[in-house]
Design a protein around this motif. Sequence first.
Motif, PDB file in Angstrom:
ATOM      1  N   THR A  60     -10.803 -31.019   1.360  1.00 27.64           N
ATOM      2  CA  THR A  60     -10.051 -32.051   1.989  1.00 27.64           C
ATOM      3  C   THR A  60     -11.093 -32.398   3.325  1.00 27.64           C
ATOM      4  O   THR A  60     -11.686 -31.648   3.807  1.00 27.64           O
ATOM      5  CB  THR A  60      -8.636 -31.706   2.545  1.00 27.64           C
ATOM      6  OG1 THR A  60      -7.756 -31.175   1.237  1.00 27.64           O
ATOM      7  CG2 THR A  60      -8.014 -32.732   3.235  1.00 27.64           C
ATOM      8  N   TRP A  61     -10.978 -33.932   3.570  1.00 26.39           N
ATOM      9  CA  TRP A  61     -11.813 -34.047   4.611  1.00 26.39           C
ATOM     10  C   TRP A  61     -11.257 -33.640   5.878  1.00 26.39           C
ATOM     11  O   TRP A  61     -10.125 -33.098   5.989  1.00 26.39           O
ATOM     12  CB  TRP A  61     -11.565 -35.657   4.562  1.00 26.39           C
ATOM     13  CG  TRP A  61     -12.380 -36.665   3.824  1.00 26.39           C
ATOM     14  CD1 TRP A  61     -13.095 -36.314   2.739  1.00 26.39           C
ATOM     15  CD2 TRP A  61     -12.345 -38.111   4.050  1.00 26.39           C
ATOM     16  NE1 TRP A  61     -14.043 -37.208   2.261  1.00 26.39           N
ATOM     17  CE2 TRP A  61     -13.242 -38.347   2.686  1.00 26.39           C
ATOM     18  CE3 TRP A  61     -11.999 -38.858   4.780  1.00 26.39           C
ATOM     19  CZ2 TRP A  61     -13.621 -39.804   2.464  1.00 26.39           C
ATOM     20  CZ3 TRP A  61     -12.110 -40.374   4.448  1.00 26.39           C
ATOM     21  CH2 TRP A  61     -13.158 -40.618   3.388  1.00 26.39           C
ATOM     22  N   ALA A  62     -12.078 -33.563   6.961  1.00 23.16           N
ATOM     23  CA  ALA A  62     -11.760 -32.984   8.124  1.00 23.16           C
ATOM     24  C   ALA A  62     -10.553 -33.519   8.627  1.00 23.16           C
ATOM     25  O   ALA A  62      -9.418 -33.034   9.355  1.00 23.16           O
ATOM     26  CB  ALA A  62     -12.822 -33.156   9.197  1.00 23.16           C
ATOM     27  N   ASN A  63     -10.354 -35.103   8.570  1.00 25.05           N
ATOM     28  CA  ASN A  63      -9.063 -35.798   9.012  1.00 25.05           C
ATOM     29  C   ASN A  63      -7.982 -35.736   7.874  1.00 25.05           C
ATOM     30  O   ASN A  63      -6.927 -36.249   8.166  1.00 25.05           O
ATOM     31  CB  ASN A  63      -9.406 -37.236   9.365  1.00 25.05           C
ATOM     32  CG  ASN A  63      -9.760 -37.923   8.010  1.00 25.05           C
ATOM     33  OD1 ASN A  63      -9.586 -37.575   7.089  1.00 25.05           O
ATOM     34  ND2 ASN A  63     -10.237 -39.248   8.462  1.00 25.05           N
ATOM     35  N   GLY A  64      -8.047 -34.987   6.822  1.00 28.64           N
ATOM     36  CA  GLY A  64      -6.997 -34.903   5.904  1.00 28.64           C
ATOM     37  C   GLY A  64      -6.957 -36.028   5.007  1.00 28.64           C
ATOM     38  O   GLY A  64      -5.907 -35.904   4.074  1.00 28.64           O
ATOM     39  N   LEU A  65      -7.574 -37.217   4.892  1.00 25.86           N
ATOM     40  CA  LEU A  65      -7.167 -38.190   4.285  1.00 25.86           C
ATOM     41  C   LEU A  65      -7.965 -38.443   3.143  1.00 25.86           C
ATOM     42  O   LEU A  65      -7.472 -39.356   2.521  1.00 25.86           O
ATOM     43  CB  LEU A  65      -7.482 -39.316   5.236  1.00 25.86           C
ATOM     44  CG  LEU A  65      -6.383 -39.384   6.444  1.00 25.86           C
ATOM     45  CD1 LEU A  65      -6.792 -40.558   7.324  1.00 25.86           C
ATOM     46  CD2 LEU A  65      -4.890 -39.541   6.122  1.00 25.86           C
ATOM     47  N   MET A  70      -9.406 -46.452   4.440  1.00 22.42           N
ATOM     48  CA  MET A  70      -9.160 -45.006   5.144  1.00 22.42           C
ATOM     49  C   MET A  70     -10.286 -44.880   6.499  1.00 22.42           C
ATOM     50  O   MET A  70     -11.475 -45.290   6.091  1.00 22.42           O
ATOM     51  CB  MET A  70      -9.138 -43.974   4.320  1.00 22.42           C
ATOM     52  CG  MET A  70     -10.303 -43.927   3.326  1.00 22.42           C
ATOM     53  SD  MET A  70     -10.175 -42.803   2.037  1.00 22.42           S
ATOM     54  CE  MET A  70      -9.068 -41.669   2.134  1.00 22.42           C
ATOM     55  N   PRO A  71      -9.833 -44.077   7.274  1.00 16.13           N
ATOM     56  CA  PRO A  71     -10.928 -44.054   8.425  1.00 16.13           C
ATOM     57  C   PRO A  71     -11.705 -42.747   8.045  1.00 16.13           C
ATOM     58  O   PRO A  71     -11.321 -41.788   7.342  1.00 16.13           O
ATOM     59  CB  PRO A  71      -9.830 -43.692   9.523  1.00 16.13           C
ATOM     60  CG  PRO A  71      -8.473 -43.063   9.159  1.00 16.13           C
ATOM     61  CD  PRO A  71      -8.528 -43.852   7.773  1.00 16.13           C
ATOM     62  N   SER A 129     -13.725 -39.261   9.201  1.00 16.56           N
ATOM     63  CA  SER A 129     -13.811 -38.266  10.056  1.00 16.56           C
ATOM     64  C   SER A 129     -14.752 -38.183  11.273  1.00 16.56           C
ATOM     65  O   SER A 129     -16.072 -38.621  10.621  1.00 16.56           O
ATOM     66  CB  SER A 129     -13.869 -37.017   9.511  1.00 16.56           C
ATOM     67  OG  SER A 129     -12.699 -36.764   8.523  1.00 16.56           O
ATOM     68  N   PRO A 130     -14.876 -38.187  12.359  1.00 11.94           N
ATOM     69  CA  PRO A 130     -15.924 -38.068  13.024  1.00 11.94           C
ATOM     70  C   PRO A 130     -16.724 -37.081  13.084  1.00 11.94           C
ATOM     71  O   PRO A 130     -16.109 -35.789  12.980  1.00 11.94           O
ATOM     72  CB  PRO A 130     -15.309 -38.248  14.430  1.00 11.94           C
ATOM     73  CG  PRO A 130     -14.094 -37.940  14.499  1.00 11.94           C
ATOM     74  CD  PRO A 130     -13.596 -37.973  12.866  1.00 11.94           C
ATOM     75  N   GLN A 167     -16.847 -45.469  14.852  1.00 14.92           N
ATOM     76  CA  GLN A 167     -15.324 -45.685  14.576  1.00 14.92           C
ATOM     77  C   GLN A 167     -15.751 -46.167  13.025  1.00 14.92           C
ATOM     78  O   GLN A 167     -16.095 -47.667  13.157  1.00 14.92           O
ATOM     79  CB  GLN A 167     -14.464 -46.140  15.294  1.00 14.92           C
ATOM     80  CG  GLN A 167     -13.180 -46.319  14.790  1.00 14.92           C
ATOM     81  CD  GLN A 167     -12.197 -47.051  15.829  1.00 14.92           C
ATOM     82  OE1 GLN A 167     -12.684 -48.064  16.514  1.00 14.92           O
ATOM     83  NE2 GLN A 167     -10.884 -46.747  15.806  1.00 14.92           N
TER      84      GLN A 167
END
Length: 186
Positions: free
Chosen positions: A21-26, A49-50, A52-53, A93
């Motif tokens: 899973t991505w760091a941002n969970g998406l 979807m954004p 992850s930074p 961003q």
Amino acid sequence: MSHGTRVKSLIVRPTDVAPQTWANGLGVTRVLAARPGWRISLAEIEGRMPFSPFLGADRLLIPLSPAGVALEINGRVSRVPQHSAITFRGEDQVFADTGSGRVTVVNLMARRSSGRMQWAIRRVSGAIAETADAIVVLAGRVEVRGEVAPPGAVIRPDARSIAVSSPDASIAIMRVRERRRDRPRL
């Protein structure tokens, strides 16, 4: 960033690595190659979807899917076609938009403190020899010592000569050059 890959073959196929899973969970990614300071992964993006930074990292994205992807980076939208690349900073961003489909992308991330990211996308046929940290197959049939590397696969650097059996093969050559450290003069 992860510091090692669990696969020891010359070719790391997307099916060789479990999704994470991505760091941002998406989203979902598969880390195909990693060293201290950099990693190459395949990410699956669906809809808007954004990202992850990743502070202090430079990033490179190459869509493998025919539809490509639209990236909004700090409010500015860029369309990135299949097998084309776009770079951006990990602090930016970033929103990806695939419309209603799912897109797979190659993602190279390198810490700026580790070195400078270098890359090239090439169409190739016949035998090639490249100096690289990794080579990613984008399209076509690529063979290394009799093994087939499908699109999305990473060829590790200990594979010196790569035989390409298709005139329409495309590869991404990726390197991270160490930053020169100034030495004090004596």
